[in-house]
Design a protein around this motif. Structure first.
Motif, PDB file in Angstrom:
ATOM      1  N   VAL A   4      28.036  -1.620  -9.375  1.00 15.86           N
ATOM      2  CA  VAL A   4      28.488  -0.734  -8.816  1.00 15.86           C
ATOM      3  C   VAL A   4      27.143   0.045  -7.929  1.00 15.86           C
ATOM      4  O   VAL A   4      26.277   0.144  -8.338  1.00 15.86           O
ATOM      5  N   ILE A   5      27.557  -0.422  -6.454  1.00 16.29           N
ATOM      6  CA  ILE A   5      26.457  -0.129  -6.105  1.00 16.29           C
ATOM      7  C   ILE A   5      26.659   1.505  -4.396  1.00 16.29           C
ATOM      8  O   ILE A   5      28.379   1.467  -4.526  1.00 16.29           O
ATOM      9  N   GLN A   6      26.769   2.066  -4.358  1.00 17.33           N
ATOM     10  CA  GLN A   6      27.298   3.045  -3.671  1.00 17.33           C
ATOM     11  C   GLN A   6      26.212   3.826  -3.464  1.00 17.33           C
ATOM     12  O   GLN A   6      24.563   3.420  -3.099  1.00 17.33           O
ATOM     13  N   LEU A  26      17.349  14.149   7.598  1.00 15.60           N
ATOM     14  CA  LEU A  26      18.304  12.950   6.761  1.00 15.60           C
ATOM     15  C   LEU A  26      17.690  12.506   5.837  1.00 15.60           C
ATOM     16  O   LEU A  26      17.068  12.143   4.962  1.00 15.60           O
ATOM     17  N   ARG A  27      19.061  12.598   4.958  1.00  8.19           N
ATOM     18  CA  ARG A  27      19.033  12.001   3.143  1.00  8.19           C
ATOM     19  C   ARG A  27      19.405  11.290   2.951  1.00  8.19           C
ATOM     20  O   ARG A  27      20.681  10.915   3.486  1.00  8.19           O
ATOM     21  N   GLN A  28      19.055  10.008   2.580  1.00  9.86           N
ATOM     22  CA  GLN A  28      19.785   8.690   2.351  1.00  9.86           C
ATOM     23  C   GLN A  28      19.847   8.047   1.246  1.00  9.86           C
ATOM     24  O   GLN A  28      18.416   7.947   0.544  1.00  9.86           O
ATOM     25  N   GLN A  29      20.424   8.101   0.013  1.00 11.21           N
ATOM     26  CA  GLN A  29      19.971   7.208  -1.156  1.00 11.21           C
ATOM     27  C   GLN A  29      21.531   6.024  -1.766  1.00 11.21           C
ATOM     28  O   GLN A  29      22.374   6.291  -1.546  1.00 11.21           O
ATOM     29  N   ILE A  30      20.726   4.844  -2.138  1.00  6.80           N
ATOM     30  CA  ILE A  30      21.517   3.963  -2.639  1.00  6.80           C
ATOM     31  C   ILE A  30      20.922   3.682  -4.029  1.00  6.80           C
ATOM     32  O   ILE A  30      20.139   4.452  -4.378  1.00  6.80           O
ATOM     33  N   ARG A  31      22.146   3.795  -4.417  1.00  3.31           N
ATOM     34  CA  ARG A  31      22.819   4.226  -6.256  1.00  3.31           C
ATOM     35  C   ARG A  31      23.355   2.861  -6.734  1.00  3.31           C
ATOM     36  O   ARG A  31      24.123   2.094  -6.124  1.00  3.31           O
ATOM     37  N   VAL A  32      22.838   2.382  -7.618  1.00  5.50           N
ATOM     38  CA  VAL A  32      23.602   1.168  -8.329  1.00  5.50           C
ATOM     39  C   VAL A  32      23.626   1.041 -10.004  1.00  5.50           C
ATOM     40  O   VAL A  32      22.910   1.548 -10.529  1.00  5.50           O
ATOM     41  N   GLU A  33      24.481   1.138 -10.363  1.00  7.13           N
ATOM     42  CA  GLU A  33      24.959   1.329 -11.904  1.00  7.13           C
ATOM     43  C   GLU A  33      25.287  -0.345 -12.295  1.00  7.13           C
ATOM     44  O   GLU A  33      26.437  -1.212 -11.835  1.00  7.13           O
ATOM     45  N   ILE A  34      25.051  -1.535 -13.602  1.00  6.66           N
ATOM     46  CA  ILE A  34      24.577  -1.960 -14.034  1.00  6.66           C
ATOM     47  C   ILE A  34      25.499  -1.409 -15.221  1.00  6.66           C
ATOM     48  O   ILE A  34      24.336  -1.118 -16.440  1.00  6.66           O
ATOM     49  N   PRO A  35      26.172  -1.834 -16.047  1.00  5.48           N
ATOM     50  CA  PRO A  35      27.445  -1.758 -17.096  1.00  5.48           C
ATOM     51  C   PRO A  35      25.687  -2.481 -18.572  1.00  5.48           C
ATOM     52  O   PRO A  35      25.332  -4.004 -17.833  1.00  5.48           O
TER      53      PRO A  35
END
Length: 90
Positions: A4-6, A26-35
């Motif tokens: 999942v990429i958010q 401005l705050r920019q976050q990229i989040r990646v979840e990998i099982p």
């Protein structure tokens, strides 16, 4: 199940008591979840959040990139649709 990429964007106004300047960032976050495993609820988690000052203020906020946060760790499900993120924040 799967990777999942958010992304999340925040625009914030910041104030300091006793000063009339308003800081905007401005705050920019990229989040990646990998099982971790197939059909596992535990996931490997990495994210980056970058802070951009949109203006300069008399109390010290500068313009441009001034902070970058990186995180690597794991996320675990908790009851009531909550999660626990454990790892290293740089």
């Amino acid at each position: 199940y799967g990777t999942v990429i958010q992304g999340r964007t925040r625009l914030e106004e910041r104030f300091v008591e006793g000063d009339d300047d308003v800081g905007v960032r401005l705050r920019q976050q990229i989040r990646v979840e990998i099982p971790v495993e197939r059909k596992s609820l535990t996931e490997f988690l990495v994210w980056n959040e970058t802070f951009y000052g949109m203006n300069e203020t008399g109390w010290g906020q500068g313009d441009g990139v001034y902070q970058v946060r990186n995180f690597a760790g794991f996320t675990f499900p908790l009851p009531e649709k909550a999660t626990l993120d454990i790892g290293y924040l740089n």
